[in-house]
Scaffold this active site. Structure first.
Site, PDB file in Angstrom:
ATOM      1  N   LYS A  73      -4.600  -8.507 -12.054  1.00 57.98           N
ATOM      2  CA  LYS A  73      -4.275  -7.261 -12.530  1.00 57.98           C
ATOM      3  C   LYS A  73      -3.227  -7.481 -13.821  1.00 57.98           C
ATOM      4  O   LYS A  73      -3.057  -6.715 -14.817  1.00 57.98           O
ATOM      5  CB  LYS A  73      -3.443  -6.191 -11.511  1.00 57.98           C
ATOM      6  CG  LYS A  73      -4.350  -5.510 -10.566  1.00 57.98           C
ATOM      7  CD  LYS A  73      -3.732  -4.736  -9.581  1.00 57.98           C
ATOM      8  CE  LYS A  73      -4.464  -3.953  -8.634  1.00 57.98           C
ATOM      9  NZ  LYS A  73      -3.794  -3.076  -8.135  1.00 57.98           N
ATOM     10  N   ASP A  85      -3.399   3.746 -10.053  1.00 57.81           N
ATOM     11  CA  ASP A  85      -2.837   3.623  -8.613  1.00 57.81           C
ATOM     12  C   ASP A  85      -1.685   4.899  -8.462  1.00 57.81           C
ATOM     13  O   ASP A  85      -1.980   5.652  -7.237  1.00 57.81           O
ATOM     14  CB  ASP A  85      -2.067   2.450  -8.295  1.00 57.81           C
ATOM     15  CG  ASP A  85      -3.193   1.341  -8.094  1.00 57.81           C
ATOM     16  OD1 ASP A  85      -4.322   1.610  -7.725  1.00 57.81           O
ATOM     17  OD2 ASP A  85      -2.747   0.090  -8.123  1.00 57.81           O
TER      18      ASP A  85
HETATM   19  P1  NDP Z   1       3.303  -7.298  -3.276  1.00 54.48           P
HETATM   20  O1  NDP Z   1       3.106  -8.741  -2.765  1.00 54.48           O
HETATM   21  O2  NDP Z   1       3.640  -7.094  -4.980  1.00 54.48           O
HETATM   22  O3  NDP Z   1       4.914  -6.631  -2.627  1.00 54.48           O
HETATM   23  C1  NDP Z   1       4.735  -6.711  -1.134  1.00 54.48           C
HETATM   24  C2  NDP Z   1       6.142  -5.815  -0.880  1.00 54.48           C
HETATM   25  O4  NDP Z   1       6.298  -5.875   0.616  1.00 54.48           O
HETATM   26  C3  NDP Z   1       7.405  -6.514  -1.332  1.00 54.48           C
HETATM   27  O5  NDP Z   1       8.369  -5.275  -1.685  1.00 54.48           O
HETATM   28  C4  NDP Z   1       8.118  -7.105  -0.029  1.00 54.48           C
HETATM   29  O6  NDP Z   1       9.598  -7.216   0.047  1.00 54.48           O
HETATM   30  C5  NDP Z   1       7.386  -6.177   1.030  1.00 54.48           C
HETATM   31  N1  NDP Z   1       7.463  -6.838   2.389  1.00 54.48           N
HETATM   32  C6  NDP Z   1       6.569  -7.922   2.688  1.00 54.48           C
HETATM   33  N2  NDP Z   1       6.575  -8.209   3.841  1.00 54.48           N
HETATM   34  C7  NDP Z   1       7.841  -7.421   4.437  1.00 54.48           C
HETATM   35  C8  NDP Z   1       8.402  -7.539   5.483  1.00 54.48           C
HETATM   36  N3  NDP Z   1       7.956  -8.228   6.684  1.00 54.48           N
HETATM   37  N4  NDP Z   1       9.572  -6.727   5.633  1.00 54.48           N
HETATM   38  C9  NDP Z   1       9.839  -5.874   4.732  1.00 54.48           C
HETATM   39  N5  NDP Z   1       9.287  -6.041   3.388  1.00 54.48           N
HETATM   40  C10 NDP Z   1       8.186  -6.674   3.392  1.00 54.48           C
HETATM   41  O7  NDP Z   1       2.414  -6.393  -2.698  1.00 54.48           O
HETATM   42  P2  NDP Z   1       1.600  -5.007  -3.326  1.00 54.48           P
HETATM   43  O8  NDP Z   1       2.889  -4.307  -3.879  1.00 54.48           O
HETATM   44  O9  NDP Z   1       0.919  -5.164  -4.423  1.00 54.48           O
HETATM   45  O10 NDP Z   1       0.930  -4.313  -2.402  1.00 54.48           O
HETATM   46  C11 NDP Z   1       1.754  -3.643  -1.116  1.00 54.48           C
HETATM   47  C12 NDP Z   1       0.647  -2.860  -0.273  1.00 54.48           C
HETATM   48  O11 NDP Z   1       0.220  -1.940  -1.042  1.00 54.48           O
HETATM   49  C13 NDP Z   1      -0.413  -3.780   0.213  1.00 54.48           C
HETATM   50  O12 NDP Z   1      -0.303  -3.952   1.495  1.00 54.48           O
HETATM   51  C14 NDP Z   1      -1.483  -3.301  -0.423  1.00 54.48           C
HETATM   52  O13 NDP Z   1      -2.772  -3.544   0.413  1.00 54.48           O
HETATM   53  C15 NDP Z   1      -1.352  -1.824  -0.637  1.00 54.48           C
HETATM   54  N6  NDP Z   1      -2.099  -0.986  -1.570  1.00 54.48           N
HETATM   55  C16 NDP Z   1      -2.808  -0.255  -1.506  1.00 54.48           C
HETATM   56  C17 NDP Z   1      -3.267   0.572  -2.337  1.00 54.48           C
HETATM   57  C18 NDP Z   1      -4.102   1.787  -1.962  1.00 54.48           C
HETATM   58  O14 NDP Z   1      -4.904   2.195  -2.781  1.00 54.48           O
HETATM   59  N7  NDP Z   1      -4.326   2.338  -0.820  1.00 54.48           N
HETATM   60  C19 NDP Z   1      -3.207   0.357  -3.837  1.00 54.48           C
HETATM   61  C20 NDP Z   1      -2.302  -0.696  -4.102  1.00 54.48           C
HETATM   62  C21 NDP Z   1      -1.647  -1.498  -2.838  1.00 54.48           C
HETATM   63  P3  NDP Z   1      10.210  -8.320  -0.781  1.00 54.48           P
HETATM   64  O15 NDP Z   1      10.197  -7.828  -2.310  1.00 54.48           O
HETATM   65  O16 NDP Z   1      11.451  -8.445  -0.093  1.00 54.48           O
HETATM   66  O17 NDP Z   1       9.298  -9.600  -0.516  1.00 54.48           O
END
Ligand code: NDP
Length: 271
Positions: free
Chosen positions: A66, A102
């Site tokens: 992306k 999105d």
């Molecule tokens: P990123 O990897 O960019 O971000 C992940 C986020 O999740 C960060 O804020 C991270 O926190 C947090 N996180 C991960 N593990 C934990 C944990 N154990 N405890 C607390 N916080 C946690 O991923 P994306 O933002 O790209 O995607 C996030 C989710 O959204 C994905 O699961 C994806 O599948 C979903 N999604 C769904 C869409 C849809 O159309 N339904 C569209 C886009 C995404 P930290 O910053 O502290 O690491």
């Protein structure tokens, strides 16, 4: 001649987008094909060039490309600029136009399909990754009373607060700062549910009639939605509706036609 579209990513075999766009094309009578394209991890630009050279009209872009898609555009929408990422490309005589659908998909699913008003609502967004960044602008344009961000890595949430401070009432912090607060809409944009992990959310987070929305989707309620049910959320929704609604927004950009998402969501859910 039939117009060509597709979704490009790596991996791509799991993508539901070909099925969704085929359903939209049937529903609206649009003459188009839509394929899944696996690009090598070091070959995104070349794969896009080949697709365009063969007459391709548009692409959806998924993990991990992306940001690269944003870099190759000749022009970008405002929402793609603020998201810093592109999930939709349109190719025409003026070049490559990049958009990010999105946020519009999330807002459409919450307001139109679920009938929940975001205007005046207290909204909590969990997470500060790519998905969270992409939905902040569209959420603020619905004029919530407040948009609270909470993230495990607090600095990332504070960065987003600074970036969007001029756009509306946004404030960021960690999970511990949520104690004693209640929200009308809570959106989980973390990937914690994918790993079956439970977020450290305080009791009392959900106001009466509150919506809990997880961007993650699956066959069963996610850990976040289970936790929300147990702690007082009135309405639960997973991200399948957002997935279909963001696809509909791409379809609109390409074809100028808005498909009806409800029957497509229902058929996906049943399958
Ligand atoms: P990123 O990897 O960019 O971000 C992940 C986020 O999740 C960060 O804020 C991270 O926190 C947090 N996180 C991960 N593990 C934990 C944990 N154990 N405890 C607390 N916080 C946690 O991923 P994306 O933002 O790209 O995607 C996030 C989710 O959204 C994905 O699961 C994806 O599948 C979903 N999604 C769904 C869409 C849809 O159309 N339904 C569209 C886009 C995404 P930290 O910053 O502290 O690491």
């Amino acid at each position: 001649m039939t117009d060509r579209y597709g979704v490009i990513g790596n991996p791509i075999g799991h993508s539901k987008s070909p099925w969704i766009h085929a359903a939209f094309a049937r529903q609206t009578g649009e003459d188009m094909t839509y394929d899944a394209i696996l690009a090598p991890l070091d070959g995104f630009d070349a794969a896009v060039r080949a697709f365009r050279a063969a007459g391709g009209r548009g692409l959806n872009v998924t993990v991990p490309f992306k940001l690269q898609a944003a870099a190759l555009c000749d022009d970008r929408s405002e929402r793609a600029r603020e998201a810093g990422a592109v999930n939709t490309l349109r190719f025409d005589a003026t070049g490559a136009f990049g958009d990010n659908t999105d946020g519009a998909g999330l807002v459409a699913d919450i307001t139109r399909r679920l009938g929940v008003t975001l205007g005046g609502a207290r909204v909590l967004l969990l997470g500060a990754g790519g998905a969270a960044r992409g939905v902040i602008g569209p959420l603020l344009r619905e004029r919530p009373a407040e948009l609270r961000l909470a993230n495990r890595t607090v600095d990332k949430a504070l960065d987003l607060e600074r970036q969007f401070a001029a756009e509306g009432p946004i404030a960021a912090g960690g999970y511990d700062a949520l104690a004693g607060r209640a929200f009308d809409v809570v959106v989980n944009a973390t990937s914690a549910s994918l790993a079956g992990l439970v977020l450290p959310l305080p009791r009392g987070l959900y106001a009466p009639r509150a919506l809990a929305y997880d961007m993650v989707y699956g066959d069963r309620p996610t850990t976040f939605l289970e936790q929300a049910r147990a702690t007082g959320a009135a309405t639960l929704a997973d991200g399948l509706g957002m997935l279909v609604a963001q696809a509909a927004e791409s379809f609109w950009l390409w074809r100028g036609v808005r498909p009806d998402t409800a029957p497509v969501i229902a058929r996906l859910r049943a399958s």
